[in-house]
Design an enzyme around this catalytic site. Sequence first.
Site, short mmCIF file in Angstrom:
data_model
loop_
_atom_site.label_atom_id
_atom_site.label_comp_id
_atom_site.label_asym_id
_atom_site.label_seq_id
_atom_site.Cartn_x
_atom_site.Cartn_y
_atom_site.Cartn_z
N HIS A 19 0.85 -1.20 0.00
CA HIS A 19 0.00 0.00 0.00
C HIS A 19 0.88 1.25 0.00
O HIS A 19 0.63 2.21 -0.71
CB HIS A 19 -0.88 0.06 1.25
CG HIS A 19 -1.90 -1.02 1.36
ND1 HIS A 19 -1.97 -1.86 2.44
CD2 HIS A 19 -2.92 -1.39 0.54
CE1 HIS A 19 -2.98 -2.70 2.29
NE2 HIS A 19 -3.57 -2.45 1.14
N LYS A 45 -13.79 -10.04 4.42
CA LYS A 45 -12.57 -10.36 5.17
C LYS A 45 -12.81 -10.13 6.65
O LYS A 45 -13.53 -9.21 7.03
CB LYS A 45 -11.42 -9.45 4.70
CG LYS A 45 -11.07 -9.64 3.23
CD LYS A 45 -9.96 -8.69 2.83
CE LYS A 45 -9.69 -8.75 1.34
NZ LYS A 45 -8.82 -7.66 0.88
N ARG A 97 -1.85 -6.59 -8.44
CA ARG A 97 -0.69 -7.45 -8.18
C ARG A 97 -0.58 -8.62 -9.12
O ARG A 97 0.49 -9.17 -9.31
CB ARG A 97 -0.79 -8.02 -6.75
CG ARG A 97 -0.52 -7.03 -5.67
CD ARG A 97 -1.00 -7.54 -4.33
NE ARG A 97 -2.46 -7.55 -4.29
CZ ARG A 97 -3.17 -7.71 -3.21
NH1 ARG A 97 -2.57 -7.93 -2.06
NH2 ARG A 97 -4.49 -7.68 -3.24
N SER A 135 -2.50 -7.97 3.03
CA SER A 135 -2.78 -7.81 4.47
C SER A 135 -3.10 -9.16 5.09
O SER A 135 -2.74 -9.43 6.24
CB SER A 135 -3.97 -6.86 4.66
OG SER A 135 -3.68 -5.59 4.15
P1 ADP Z 1 -9.56 -4.42 -0.23
O1 ADP Z 1 -10.19 -5.15 0.91
O2 ADP Z 1 -10.27 -3.20 -0.68
O3 ADP Z 1 -9.10 -5.31 -1.36
P2 ADP Z 1 -6.80 -4.12 0.49
O4 ADP Z 1 -6.30 -3.27 1.59
O5 ADP Z 1 -6.54 -5.58 0.58
O6 ADP Z 1 -8.32 -3.78 0.47
O7 ADP Z 1 -6.28 -3.62 -0.93
C1 ADP Z 1 -6.70 -2.40 -1.45
C2 ADP Z 1 -6.00 -2.05 -2.73
O8 ADP Z 1 -4.61 -2.04 -2.53
C3 ADP Z 1 -6.28 -3.03 -3.87
O9 ADP Z 1 -6.37 -2.31 -5.08
C4 ADP Z 1 -5.08 -3.89 -3.85
O10 ADP Z 1 -4.83 -4.46 -5.13
C5 ADP Z 1 -4.01 -2.88 -3.47
N1 ADP Z 1 -2.88 -3.58 -2.88
C6 ADP Z 1 -2.88 -4.36 -1.79
N2 ADP Z 1 -1.66 -4.88 -1.57
C7 ADP Z 1 -0.86 -4.40 -2.57
C8 ADP Z 1 0.51 -4.60 -2.92
N3 ADP Z 1 1.29 -5.41 -2.24
N4 ADP Z 1 0.98 -3.94 -4.01
C9 ADP Z 1 0.17 -3.15 -4.74
N5 ADP Z 1 -1.13 -2.94 -4.47
C10 ADP Z 1 -1.65 -3.57 -3.39
#
Ligand code: ADP
Length: 166
Positions: A19, A45, A97, A135
Amino acid sequence: MPERRALFPASFDPMTNGHMDIIERVLRLGIFDEFVLAVGENPEKSALFSVTERVELLREVVADLKNGHTLTVQALEGLVVDFARDMGATAIIRGVRSPRDFEYEAEMGFLNHHLAPDIEMLFLIADPRYAFLSSTLVKQVAQMGGNLDGLVPTRVIERLRSRVGR
Ligand code: ADP
């Protein structure tokens, strides 16, 4: 000229270096007057931290990034596109990703485009160093007492350790 505002909606449970990389890259682009990080609840989640805790932690972690940029953190309420429109955002940022991410993001992107064609969805490809990082994985490593260095910011490591008690 109206303010150019972008929104990055995510669960941030917890925020990871993936992030962080997306946030830094958007700031580096320098095409927005304000960048808003919006912490949402993802009903699919199970959350480790409450939205309030995540907002607080995210604020602490990104405080050092501000450096002249207008970067704010808020709790996300309602539909992302409605939230974006209400705050006057013209772009929604997401990270991609993998092909699996792309499938999900495209589906959401098409829906958002249908609901709000005036708001652009911008997708940044993940840095390959963080392409495996989620996460969910971070929470699993924390729960097993594994090494979190390089996966999340130091403040997040501290908070994770005290939450899972390891
Ligand atoms: P959600 O529950 O909305 O998917 P996340 O916090 O898991 O929330 O992810 C939100 C956004 O951040 C998504 O677009 C996801 O692809 C991006 N994201 C999460 N981890 C990474 C990472 N390691 N690299 C790039 N983008 C990421």
